[in-house]
Design an enzyme around this catalytic site. Structure first.
Site, short mmCIF file in Angstrom:
data_model
loop_
_atom_site.label_atom_id
_atom_site.label_comp_id
_atom_site.label_asym_id
_atom_site.label_seq_id
_atom_site.Cartn_x
_atom_site.Cartn_y
_atom_site.Cartn_z
N ASP A 23 1.47 8.51 41.81
CA ASP A 23 0.86 7.17 41.85
C ASP A 23 1.77 6.07 42.35
O ASP A 23 2.91 5.93 41.89
CB ASP A 23 0.44 6.73 40.43
N GLU A 31 -0.79 14.31 39.65
CA GLU A 31 -1.04 13.01 40.28
C GLU A 31 0.29 12.34 40.61
O GLU A 31 1.27 12.45 39.86
CB GLU A 31 -1.86 12.13 39.34
N GLU A 91 0.95 2.03 42.02
CA GLU A 91 0.01 1.03 41.52
C GLU A 91 0.67 -0.34 41.60
O GLU A 91 1.75 -0.56 41.05
CB GLU A 91 -0.38 1.33 40.07
#
Length: 293
Positions: free
Chosen positions: A108, A106, A110
């Site tokens: 990311d 993953e 955010e």
């Protein structure tokens, strides 16, 4: 306008230094439906300008999200996003790549909401082989709620680079020779979502979502994907240097980009797992030689 002029001046500064920049190819903006589909709470996605712009809506009942139609091994992926304005404490706007198995990979972005007047926090993370705990957090040098800004990922066999408006804010190098796993053989879809995370997102969960301020709205445009779409067994995407993102100039940051990264580290970084001796008395192997600290 102020943030645009700042970015422009920053670009001129580094060009004046006489260093060639290996910035990714210019993104191609396309309608949402070209590359993405809704995944949940379809009625909380609003379409504008013929689908060239969408809005994700979060209220006390639900958030919403979308995902890419295809899965990809390597490439360049970007989105223009305007964050939830005003009091957004407790909300998270996410843009990320993720594989589909238990030992997932993953990548990311955010964006952690804030109380009015406080800065947004951008958290990045990298999961490899199911393991994460590689958080970094920065403040942005502009207000991300006032206008669209571009958030992108360049991913090849050599490195993962997070960009904000073409400024590299983080690099995760392939350090397999140090025993560090690197995403290279699992395809990933792209996702984005707006959701309530007031158990942790703002000041570690101390600031709760104020539902009287709902609905919370994040806006998107661009929807650029330039990646190698995976076949069922993922082997189709062994590009072997054939795509632009595999070329030599994209296997490391150039001197210009390292200067920009250093600028981000010195002025805007507020947390880096590589320097956290409370959680990690022994730093991760990649931290010992990575220039991204």
């Amino acid at each position: 306008m102020a943030s645009f002029l700042f970015t422009l001046c920053l670009s001129f500064f580094f060009l004046a230094a006489g260093v060639r920049s290996a910035t990714p190819k210019k993104a191609v903006d396309v309608p949402f439906g070209r590359n993405y589909v809704p995944t949940w709470a379809f009625d909380h996605i609003k379409y504008n300008n013929g689908g060239n712009e969408i809005q994700l809506v979060l209220d006390k009942y639900t958030g919403t999200g979308f995902q890419s139609k295809g899965s990809y091994l390597f490439g360049h992926f970007s989105m223009h996003i305007k964050m939830v304005p005003g009091d957004s404490a407790g909300t998270v706007t996410a843009f990320y790549l993720s594989s589909q198995n238990s030992e997932h990979d993953e990548i990311d972005f955010e964006f952690l909401g804030n109380r009015s007047g406080q800065p947004y926090i951008l958290q990045t993370n990298v999961f490899t082989g199911g393991g994460g705990n590689r958080e970094q957090r920065i403040y942005l040098w502009f207000d991300p709620t006032k206008a669209y800004h571009t958030y992108s990922v360049l991913w090849n066999l050599y490195q993962i680079v997070f960009f904000v408006d073409d400024v590299p804010i983080r690099v995760f190098k392939n350090s397999k020779d140090l025993g560090v796993k690197f995403p290279f053989n699992q395809s990933m879809k792209l996702y984005s979502s707006l959701w309530n995370a007031d158990d942790w997102a703002t000041r570690g969960g101390l600031e709760k979502t104020d539902w009287s301020k709902a609905p919370f709205v994040a806006s998107y445009t661009g929807f650029h994907i330039d990646g190698c779409e995976a076949s069922v067994n993922d082997k189709y995407c062994e590009t072997q240097g054939k795509e632009w993102w595999d070329q030599k100039e994209y296997r490391d940051l150039d001197a210009n980009q390292y200067k920009r990264l250093k600028w981000v580290r010195q002025k805007y970084t507020i947390y880096n797992y590589c320097t956290d001796r409370v959680r990690f008395p022994q730093p991760a192997p990649e931290c010992k030689r990575d220039r991204d600290i």
